[in-house]
Motif scaffolding. Structure first.
Motif, PDB file in Angstrom:
ATOM      1  N   TYR A   1      10.337   2.953   0.951  1.00 39.38           N
ATOM      2  CA  TYR A   1       9.945   2.086   2.055  1.00 39.38           C
ATOM      3  C   TYR A   1       9.240   0.829   1.534  1.00 39.38           C
ATOM      4  CZ  TYR A   1       7.349   0.311   6.090  1.00 39.38           C
ATOM      5  OH  TYR A   1       6.822  -0.504   7.062  1.00 39.38           O
ATOM      6  N   GLY A   2       8.287   1.034   0.629  1.00 34.53           N
ATOM      7  CA  GLY A   2       7.472  -0.081   0.165  1.00 34.53           C
ATOM      8  C   GLY A   2       8.195  -1.045  -0.743  1.00 34.53           C
TER       9      GLY A   2
ATOM     10  N   TRP B   1       0.823  -1.216   0.000  1.00 24.70           N
ATOM     11  CA  TRP B   1       0.000   0.000   0.000  1.00 24.70           C
ATOM     12  C   TRP B   1       0.853   1.260   0.000  1.00 24.70           C
ATOM     13  CZ3 TRP B   1      -4.524  -0.260  -1.845  1.00 24.70           C
ATOM     14  CH2 TRP B   1      -5.315  -1.386  -1.660  1.00 24.70           C
ATOM     15  N   SER B   2       2.073   1.167   0.517  1.00 23.94           N
ATOM     16  CA  SER B   2       2.993   2.306   0.442  1.00 23.94           C
ATOM     17  C   SER B   2       3.363   2.591  -1.008  1.00 23.94           C
ATOM     18  CB  SER B   2       4.258   2.019   1.260  1.00 23.94           C
ATOM     19  OG  SER B   2       3.965   1.899   2.631  1.00 23.94           O
TER      20      SER B   2
ATOM     21  N   ILE C   1       7.806  13.096  -0.427  1.00 23.52           N
ATOM     22  CA  ILE C   1       7.019  12.146   0.361  1.00 23.52           C
ATOM     23  C   ILE C   1       6.642  10.892  -0.436  1.00 23.52           C
ATOM     24  CG2 ILE C   1       4.789  11.819   1.520  1.00 23.52           C
ATOM     25  CD1 ILE C   1       5.093  14.650   2.631  1.00 23.52           C
ATOM     26  N   PRO C   2       6.103  11.005  -1.675  1.00 23.90           N
ATOM     27  CA  PRO C   2       5.853   9.777  -2.437  1.00 23.90           C
ATOM     28  C   PRO C   2       7.112   8.958  -2.684  1.00 23.90           C
ATOM     29  CG  PRO C   2       4.715  11.628  -3.439  1.00 23.90           C
ATOM     30  CD  PRO C   2       5.622  12.197  -2.405  1.00 23.90           C
TER      31      PRO C   2
ATOM     32  N   LEU D   1       9.693   8.711  -0.664  1.00 24.82           N
ATOM     33  CA  LEU D   1      10.021   8.023   0.587  1.00 24.82           C
ATOM     34  C   LEU D   1       9.088   6.841   0.820  1.00 24.82           C
ATOM     35  CD1 LEU D   1      10.707  11.143   2.844  1.00 24.82           C
ATOM     36  CD2 LEU D   1      12.397   9.520   1.948  1.00 24.82           C
ATOM     37  N   PHE D   2       7.802   7.001   0.512  1.00 28.60           N
ATOM     38  CA  PHE D   2       6.865   5.877   0.620  1.00 28.60           C
ATOM     39  C   PHE D   2       7.251   4.767  -0.352  1.00 28.60           C
ATOM     40  CE2 PHE D   2       4.094   8.524   3.134  1.00 28.60           C
ATOM     41  CZ  PHE D   2       3.315   7.630   3.842  1.00 28.60           C
ATOM     42  N   PHE D   3       7.666   5.164  -1.560  1.00 23.56           N
ATOM     43  CA  PHE D   3       8.077   4.180  -2.561  1.00 23.56           C
ATOM     44  C   PHE D   3       9.309   3.416  -2.083  1.00 23.56           C
ATOM     45  CE2 PHE D   3      10.731   3.015  -6.204  1.00 23.56           C
ATOM     46  CZ  PHE D   3       9.849   2.205  -6.905  1.00 23.56           C
TER      47      PHE D   3
ATOM     48  N   PHE E   1       0.346   3.994  -2.833  1.00 27.70           N
ATOM     49  CA  PHE E   1       0.180   5.407  -2.483  1.00 27.70           C
ATOM     50  C   PHE E   1       1.120   6.283  -3.304  1.00 27.70           C
ATOM     51  CE2 PHE E   1       1.796   9.015   0.014  1.00 27.70           C
ATOM     52  CZ  PHE E   1       0.631   9.743   0.183  1.00 27.70           C
ATOM     53  N   SER E   2       2.369   5.863  -3.448  1.00 30.58           N
ATOM     54  CA  SER E   2       3.336   6.667  -4.196  1.00 30.58           C
ATOM     55  C   SER E   2       2.937   6.776  -5.664  1.00 30.58           C
ATOM     56  CB  SER E   2       4.740   6.073  -4.068  1.00 30.58           C
ATOM     57  OG  SER E   2       4.830   4.804  -4.676  1.00 30.58           O
TER      58      SER E   2
ATOM     59  N   CYS F   1      -0.004   9.139  -6.083  1.00 32.10           N
ATOM     60  CA  CYS F   1       0.475  10.531  -6.023  1.00 32.10           C
ATOM     61  C   CYS F   1       1.084  10.946  -7.350  1.00 32.10           C
ATOM     62  CB  CYS F   1       1.498  10.685  -4.902  1.00 32.10           C
ATOM     63  SG  CYS F   1       0.832  10.585  -3.228  1.00 32.10           S
TER      64      CYS F   1
END
Length: 302
Positions: A229-230, A9-10, A222-223, A225-227, A13-14, A17
């Motif tokens: 992480y995921g 889901w991370s 932010i996207p 960083l989520f990418f 989300f990216s 975005c």
């Protein structure tokens, strides 16, 4: 919720975005492309520096900082910045669907770069999918009345970025931070140039406009960083499918929200490209599952 599900889901989300980035970017039609570009680097750098300082890792980036590492990450920073610049340029001039094509074909561009630069071997389905996509790009060139160089440039710069990033020895967040830090002096110089030539909106039209311009860094970093992480918590097979979500949403934004015209020839061209990408994605899933089921095959991968 499991770690892999959170990672999935991370990444989603990216890509969502990035998919709706055209809607966000078109709010800045009163801002020059150069100022938008400068703010994107400056405030992304600021956010990443704060994150690294919070983690107590920022100053570690500059320990034993050799010229080779500086050159590599300056080059990768230049590549990703070029990609960002071209993407925003395409959005502001109304070529969102062509820009989305660049990210659709990016996986194939990466394969071709691996063939040309790393001398990797292609499997037969990959060759077929590349030929089909190339045919679709040719049809689109005819439909647009010009070579779709924006799409090719976006796919190539991002493909090269991924290729050269593999040569680095830093983690994804560390590398991204160093890239932004190395580009930061040039962006500050650009902002100073725009200020003295009365072309800078930042600082001239009130706090809310300043805050809006500063948010460009957050919507960029932010996207990412989520990418980062995921992507470390999901399989490459899953990523290979999810990565098409972003350009699909970009394409839909161009057609639905900005009323870009997709005539019969363009529809044929895009359909041909997507057909080739479906073959490419399915072959990748099947090949990955075979290797997962038979670990001995990993050493025989092309």
């Amino acid at each position: 919720m499991s770690v892999s599900r959170i990672g999935f889901w991370s990444v989603v989300f990216s890509y969502v975005c990035w998919g709706f980035m055209p809607l966000y970017t078109r709010q800045f039609t009163d801002v020059s492309l150069l100022e938008f570009f400068a703010h994107r680097i400056i405030w992304s750098a600021a956010l990443l520096i704060l994150l690294m300082l919070f983690q107590g890792k920022f100053w570690d980036l500059f320990k034993d900082l050799q010229l080779k590492r500086i050159a590599l990450y300056f080059f990768t920073g230049f590549l990703v910045a070029s990609n960002w610049y071209l993407f925003v340029w395409g959005i502001l001039r109304g070529d969102i669907t062509e820009a989305s094509l660049g990210y659709f074909i990016n996986p194939l561009v990466s394969v071709v770069l691996g063939l040309v630069i790393l001398r990797e071997k292609l499997r037969i389905p990959q060759i077929i999918s590349i030929a089909i996509v190339a045919s679709g790009v040719a049809i689109l060139g005819f439909a647009y009345g010009k070579f779709p160089w924006l799409a090719i440039s976006l796919g190539t710069t991002f493909g090269l970025y991924g290729l050269f990033r593999k040569m680095g020895d830093l983690s994804a967040v560390e590398a991204l931070t160093l890239e932004m830090v190395l580009l930061l002096p040039f962006m500050l110089a650009l902002a100073t140039y725009l200020y003295f030539h009365q072309q800078l909106i930042f600082g001239t039209q009130g706090f809310l406009i300043n805050l809006k311009l500063m948010s460009i860094g957050a919507i960029t970093a932010i996207p990412l960083l989520f990418f980062i992480y995921g992507v470390q918590r999901i399989s490459m097979t899953t990523l290979g499918i999810v990565q098409y979500l972003g350009p699909a949403l970009q394409f839909m934004s161009g057609v639905i929200f900005f009323h870009e015209v997709i005539d019969q020839h363009r529809a044929i061209g895009y359909s041909t490209v997507w057909f080739g990408l479906v073959i490419f994605a399915l072959e990748g899933v099947i090949h990955s599952r075979k290797n997962h089921q038979d670990p001995s095959r990993v050493v025989m991968m092309d």
